[in-house]
Design a protein around this motif. Structure first.
Motif, PDB file in Angstrom:
ATOM      1  N   GLY A  52       7.978  14.775   2.068  1.00  0.00           N
ATOM      2  CA  GLY A  52       7.280  15.568   3.082  1.00  0.00           C
ATOM      3  C   GLY A  52       5.942  14.909   3.361  1.00  0.00           C
ATOM      4  N   MET A  82      -0.080   6.569   6.779  1.00  0.00           N
ATOM      5  CA  MET A  82       0.891   7.074   7.748  1.00  0.00           C
ATOM      6  C   MET A  82       0.719   8.585   7.968  1.00  0.00           C
ATOM      7  SD  MET A  82       5.042   6.768   7.684  1.00  0.00           S
ATOM      8  CE  MET A  82       5.156   5.027   8.004  1.00  0.00           C
ATOM      9  N   ARG A 128       0.856  -1.201   0.000  1.00  0.00           N
ATOM     10  CA  ARG A 128       0.000   0.000   0.000  1.00  0.00           C
ATOM     11  C   ARG A 128       0.887   1.245   0.000  1.00  0.00           C
ATOM     12  NH1 ARG A 128      -0.536  -1.470   5.693  1.00  0.00           N
ATOM     13  NH2 ARG A 128       0.584   0.115   6.897  1.00  0.00           N
TER      14      ARG A 128
HETATM   15  P1  NDP Z   1       2.191   3.124   4.980  1.00  0.00           P
HETATM   16  O1  NDP Z   1       2.004   2.909   6.443  1.00  0.00           O
HETATM   17  O2  NDP Z   1       1.033   3.542   4.161  1.00  0.00           O
HETATM   18  O3  NDP Z   1       2.821   1.802   4.314  1.00  0.00           O
HETATM   19  C1  NDP Z   1       3.935   1.187   4.894  1.00  0.00           C
HETATM   20  C2  NDP Z   1       4.194  -0.122   4.183  1.00  0.00           C
HETATM   21  O4  NDP Z   1       5.328  -0.762   4.799  1.00  0.00           O
HETATM   22  C3  NDP Z   1       3.022  -1.081   4.303  1.00  0.00           C
HETATM   23  O5  NDP Z   1       2.860  -1.765   3.078  1.00  0.00           O
HETATM   24  C4  NDP Z   1       3.464  -2.033   5.410  1.00  0.00           C
HETATM   25  O6  NDP Z   1       2.860  -3.308   5.269  1.00  0.00           O
HETATM   26  C5  NDP Z   1       4.975  -2.100   5.164  1.00  0.00           C
HETATM   27  N1  NDP Z   1       5.720  -2.500   6.348  1.00  0.00           N
HETATM   28  C6  NDP Z   1       5.716  -1.902   7.561  1.00  0.00           C
HETATM   29  N2  NDP Z   1       6.524  -2.556   8.393  1.00  0.00           N
HETATM   30  C7  NDP Z   1       7.060  -3.592   7.697  1.00  0.00           C
HETATM   31  C8  NDP Z   1       7.971  -4.621   8.020  1.00  0.00           C
HETATM   32  N3  NDP Z   1       8.500  -4.736   9.247  1.00  0.00           N
HETATM   33  N4  NDP Z   1       8.325  -5.495   7.048  1.00  0.00           N
HETATM   34  C9  NDP Z   1       7.799  -5.398   5.810  1.00  0.00           C
HETATM   35  N5  NDP Z   1       6.922  -4.444   5.449  1.00  0.00           N
HETATM   36  C10 NDP Z   1       6.556  -3.553   6.384  1.00  0.00           C
HETATM   37  O7  NDP Z   1       3.398   4.167   4.853  1.00  0.00           O
HETATM   38  P2  NDP Z   1       3.789   5.201   3.679  1.00  0.00           P
HETATM   39  O8  NDP Z   1       3.495   4.596   2.357  1.00  0.00           O
HETATM   40  O9  NDP Z   1       3.230   6.506   4.029  1.00  0.00           O
HETATM   41  O10 NDP Z   1       5.359   5.293   3.924  1.00  0.00           O
HETATM   42  C11 NDP Z   1       6.309   4.549   3.183  1.00  0.00           C
HETATM   43  C12 NDP Z   1       7.706   5.032   3.563  1.00  0.00           C
HETATM   44  O11 NDP Z   1       7.823   6.427   3.292  1.00  0.00           O
HETATM   45  C13 NDP Z   1       8.038   4.847   5.041  1.00  0.00           C
HETATM   46  O12 NDP Z   1       9.400   4.473   5.178  1.00  0.00           O
HETATM   47  C14 NDP Z   1       7.802   6.220   5.612  1.00  0.00           C
HETATM   48  O13 NDP Z   1       8.532   6.443   6.782  1.00  0.00           O
HETATM   49  C15 NDP Z   1       8.246   7.095   4.461  1.00  0.00           C
HETATM   50  N6  NDP Z   1       7.679   8.440   4.496  1.00  0.00           N
HETATM   51  C16 NDP Z   1       6.314   8.645   4.389  1.00  0.00           C
HETATM   52  C17 NDP Z   1       5.810   9.931   4.410  1.00  0.00           C
HETATM   53  C18 NDP Z   1       4.366  10.240   4.258  1.00  0.00           C
HETATM   54  O14 NDP Z   1       3.986  11.420   4.346  1.00  0.00           O
HETATM   55  N7  NDP Z   1       3.500   9.284   3.999  1.00  0.00           N
HETATM   56  C19 NDP Z   1       6.693  11.083   4.584  1.00  0.00           C
HETATM   57  C20 NDP Z   1       8.094  10.762   4.678  1.00  0.00           C
HETATM   58  C21 NDP Z   1       8.551   9.479   4.631  1.00  0.00           C
HETATM   59  P3  NDP Z   1       2.421  -4.213   6.535  1.00  0.00           P
HETATM   60  O15 NDP Z   1       1.928  -3.267   7.589  1.00  0.00           O
HETATM   61  O16 NDP Z   1       1.370  -5.089   5.958  1.00  0.00           O
HETATM   62  O17 NDP Z   1       3.650  -4.958   6.939  1.00  0.00           O
END
Ligand code: NDP
Length: 250
Positions: A174, A180, A15
């Motif tokens: 950002g 999240m 996602r």
């Molecule tokens: P989401 O929470 O929407 O998605 C996170 C994804 O990571 C999910 O598919 C989740 O799947 C997976 N995930 C989490 N933990 C694990 C794990 N231990 N092993 C494997 N998969 C994992 O987050 P975003 O798409 O918003 O964020 C993606 C990245 O971008 C992150 O690193 C975040 O810190 C970074 N980011 C996001 C920002 C934002 O505004 N959205 C801003 C700055 C950085 P599942 O839970 O099923 O394991």
């Protein structure tokens, strides 16, 4: 932009931003392997290879890398999986530290350690998901902010230690509207007011979309960025370029 025949791993592609990166690299012709802690999402395109795995566990990271290597030499690793805990330092429990540092720091380390030796002789590209929170502190996100600082720093070390075979860059998004980001705004006393205030502080006058990040990642894993390594690219609609003076009052 990605050349066909690339073998790409994108962690956390079920996602959000990860899904947009998976779909973009797929569209560009790569064979894409992705993972998450749960079962394969029902709407994931059939040609995307799914591994149920937790990047914070070294054995799972090795299994994800080995699955990708069955399809050829790995050419791309995007460390996208990450979690957020909305706490100050005194509020953070040991279990929360272990969980967040386990995913955001150790997970990136685990995947890089598993994949770098398997990268194609001709070269490989790593892109890590950092954050503007690794450069400026979001309130009540102490350990998350610090974890992204770690990601930025590890990015530089990998670029230095493994160039020219491996290029390693980070992107610092950002506010990109995903689950999240929504949980970040939910912290505000008035989430709607916080949203309006935040948009006013973006020179782009909007929040980011997952595709805004995927487009930059696609460029970073293409030959068009061949001379870029050890760098962290901010994708924030200008938010951190602005001074803290309130827009509209000047
Ligand atoms: P989401 O929470 O929407 O998605 C996170 C994804 O990571 C999910 O598919 C989740 O799947 C997976 N995930 C989490 N933990 C694990 C794990 N231990 N092993 C494997 N998969 C994992 O987050 P975003 O798409 O918003 O964020 C993606 C990245 O971008 C992150 O690193 C975040 O810190 C970074 N980011 C996001 C920002 C934002 O505004 N959205 C801003 C700055 C950085 P599942 O839970 O099923 O394991």
């Amino acid at each position: 932009m990605t050349e066909a025949n690339k073998i790409a791993i994108v962690t956390g592609g079920g996602r959000g931003i990860g899904r947009a990166i998976v779909e973009r690299l797929r569209r560009d012709g790569a064979t894409v392997v992705t993972c998450g802690r749960g079962e394969r999402p029902a709407d994931l395109p059939a040609d995307i290879i799914w591994v149920t795995g937790d990047v914070s566990r070294p054995e799972d990271a090795s299994r994800i890398a080995a699955t990708a290597a069955q399809h050829g030499d790995i050419t791309v690793l995007v460390n996208n999986a990450g979690i957020q805990i909305e706490k100050t330092v005194p509020e953070t429990t040991d279990a929360e530290w272990d969980q967040l540092v386990g995913v955001n720091c150790r997970g990136v380390f685990n995947m890089c350690r598993a994949v770098i030796p398997l990268m194609a002789e001709g070269g490989g590209d790593i892109v890590n998901l950092g954050s503007i929170s690794g450069m400026v502190a979001d309130p009540s996100m102490a350990i998350y902010n610090a974890s992204k600082g770690f990601v930025h720093s590890l990015t530089r070390s990998i670029a230095v230690d493994h160039g020219p075979k491996v290029r390693c860059n980070a992107v610092s998004p950002g506010w990109i509207m995903t689950e999240m980001a929504e949980s970040g705004f939910a912290l505000a006393s008035d989430p709607e007011k916080a949203r309006a205030d935040s948009i006013a502080r973006h020179p782009a006058r909007r929040f980011g979309k997952p595709e805004d990040v995927a487009n930059v990642v696609a460029w970073l894993v293409s030959t068009e960025s061949a001379f870029v390594t050890g760098h962290c690219i901010t994708i924030d609609g200008g938010l951190t370029a602005a001074s803290p003076l309130q827009p509209g009052l000047f």
